[in-house]
Design a protein around this motif. Structure first.
Motif, PDB file in Angstrom:
ATOM      1  N   ARG A 242      -6.585   5.723   2.995  1.00 49.35           N
ATOM      2  CA  ARG A 242      -6.618   4.473   2.557  1.00 49.35           C
ATOM      3  C   ARG A 242      -7.503   4.127   1.158  1.00 49.35           C
ATOM      4  O   ARG A 242      -7.349   3.338   0.352  1.00 49.35           O
ATOM      5  N   VAL A 243      -8.672   4.782   1.377  1.00 47.33           N
ATOM      6  CA  VAL A 243      -9.731   4.714   0.374  1.00 47.33           C
ATOM      7  C   VAL A 243      -9.442   5.181  -1.110  1.00 47.33           C
ATOM      8  O   VAL A 243      -9.494   4.337  -2.055  1.00 47.33           O
TER       9      VAL A 243
ATOM     10  N   ALA B  18      -0.349  -1.832   3.958  1.00 42.26           N
ATOM     11  CA  ALA B  18       0.388  -1.433   5.052  1.00 42.26           C
ATOM     12  C   ALA B  18       0.627  -0.128   5.410  1.00 42.26           C
ATOM     13  O   ALA B  18       0.388   0.781   4.447  1.00 42.26           O
ATOM     14  N   GLN B  19       0.930   0.305   6.407  1.00 39.32           N
ATOM     15  CA  GLN B  19       1.223   2.021   6.814  1.00 39.32           C
ATOM     16  C   GLN B  19       2.171   2.160   7.715  1.00 39.32           C
ATOM     17  O   GLN B  19       2.574   1.396   8.283  1.00 39.32           O
TER      18      GLN B  19
ATOM     19  N   ALA C  51       4.005  -2.187  -5.803  1.00 36.47           N
ATOM     20  CA  ALA C  51       3.543  -1.544  -4.615  1.00 36.47           C
ATOM     21  C   ALA C  51       3.218  -0.057  -4.941  1.00 36.47           C
ATOM     22  O   ALA C  51       3.904   0.555  -5.752  1.00 36.47           O
ATOM     23  N   VAL C  52       1.833   0.278  -4.879  1.00 31.01           N
ATOM     24  CA  VAL C  52       1.503   1.696  -4.802  1.00 31.01           C
ATOM     25  C   VAL C  52       1.400   2.363  -3.558  1.00 31.01           C
ATOM     26  O   VAL C  52       0.812   1.986  -2.462  1.00 31.01           O
ATOM     27  N   THR C  53       2.332   3.527  -3.357  1.00 28.96           N
ATOM     28  CA  THR C  53       2.626   4.016  -2.271  1.00 28.96           C
ATOM     29  C   THR C  53       2.274   5.376  -2.219  1.00 28.96           C
ATOM     30  O   THR C  53       2.680   6.283  -3.377  1.00 28.96           O
TER      31      THR C  53
ATOM     32  N   ALA D 101      -8.311   2.781  -4.360  1.00 26.59           N
ATOM     33  CA  ALA D 101      -8.853   3.030  -5.593  1.00 26.59           C
ATOM     34  C   ALA D 101      -7.827   3.098  -6.622  1.00 26.59           C
ATOM     35  O   ALA D 101      -8.006   2.685  -7.834  1.00 26.59           O
ATOM     36  N   ILE D 102      -6.720   3.878  -6.449  1.00 29.65           N
ATOM     37  CA  ILE D 102      -5.705   4.025  -7.180  1.00 29.65           C
ATOM     38  C   ILE D 102      -5.064   2.582  -7.765  1.00 29.65           C
ATOM     39  O   ILE D 102      -4.658   2.309  -8.718  1.00 29.65           O
TER      40      ILE D 102
END
Length: 156
Positions: free
Chosen positions: A140-141, A115-116, A133-135, A145-146
């Motif tokens: 995006r890339v 989501a953005q 959720a990683v925010t 990866a994170i």
């Protein structure tokens, strides 16, 4: 909400609401200079134990040094579903990412969703009874990866 139209799938019963809460918490706390977290990384054992107890599930603070991010600390939050947790990480340039976590009901859905909202992006999924959720304000890339690193660390 418009940026998540069409997705009603369930990270804890409401994927859109979950990721909106994660993004809102990121925006509020990632910019804080003096009080970005309640409990600092120097008290990681206490932090993880406290948040695990409040969420009713064992947590870990993933190591992200390989991606250039170190744990700053975390905090207890609340959302419409009850208690939630936020872990914050920072890189050498001062950029911050957050992990937003809350208990999730239903079957696991380990597939990543994206989501953005403006400049803030999130990858989120549900696994082992928790929604994650990683925010961050990253491309995006890099954020993907994170998120993969977080998922791998939690399932190793």
């Amino acid at each position: 909400g418009w940026w998540l139209r069409g997705w009603s799938g369930g990270v804890g019963g409401g994927g859109a609401a979950f990721v909106a809460d994660a993004v809102a918490a990121h925006r509020v706390f990632a910019v804080e200079v003096h009080h970005p977290v309640e409990v600092g990384a120097d008290q990681e054992t206490h932090l993880v134990g406290w948040l695990s107890k409040r969420l009713g599930k064992p947590l870990r603070a993933p190591r992200l040094a390989g991606k250039g991010y170190d744990l700053v600390g975390g905090r207890l939050l609340s959302d419409a579903q009850g208690p939630a947790a936020q872990l914050m990480y920072q890189d050498a340039a001062g950029r911050r990412i957050t992990l937003y976590i809350r208990p999730a009901s239903g079957a696991p859905d380990t597939s990543f969703r994206f989501a953005q909202d403006g400049n803030v992006q999130a990858f989120y999924w549900r696994d082992n009874g928790l929604a994650w959720a990683v925010t961050g304000d990253l491309d995006r890339v890099t954020l993907s990866a994170i998120a993969e690193e977080v998922y791998g660390a939690l399932n190793s």
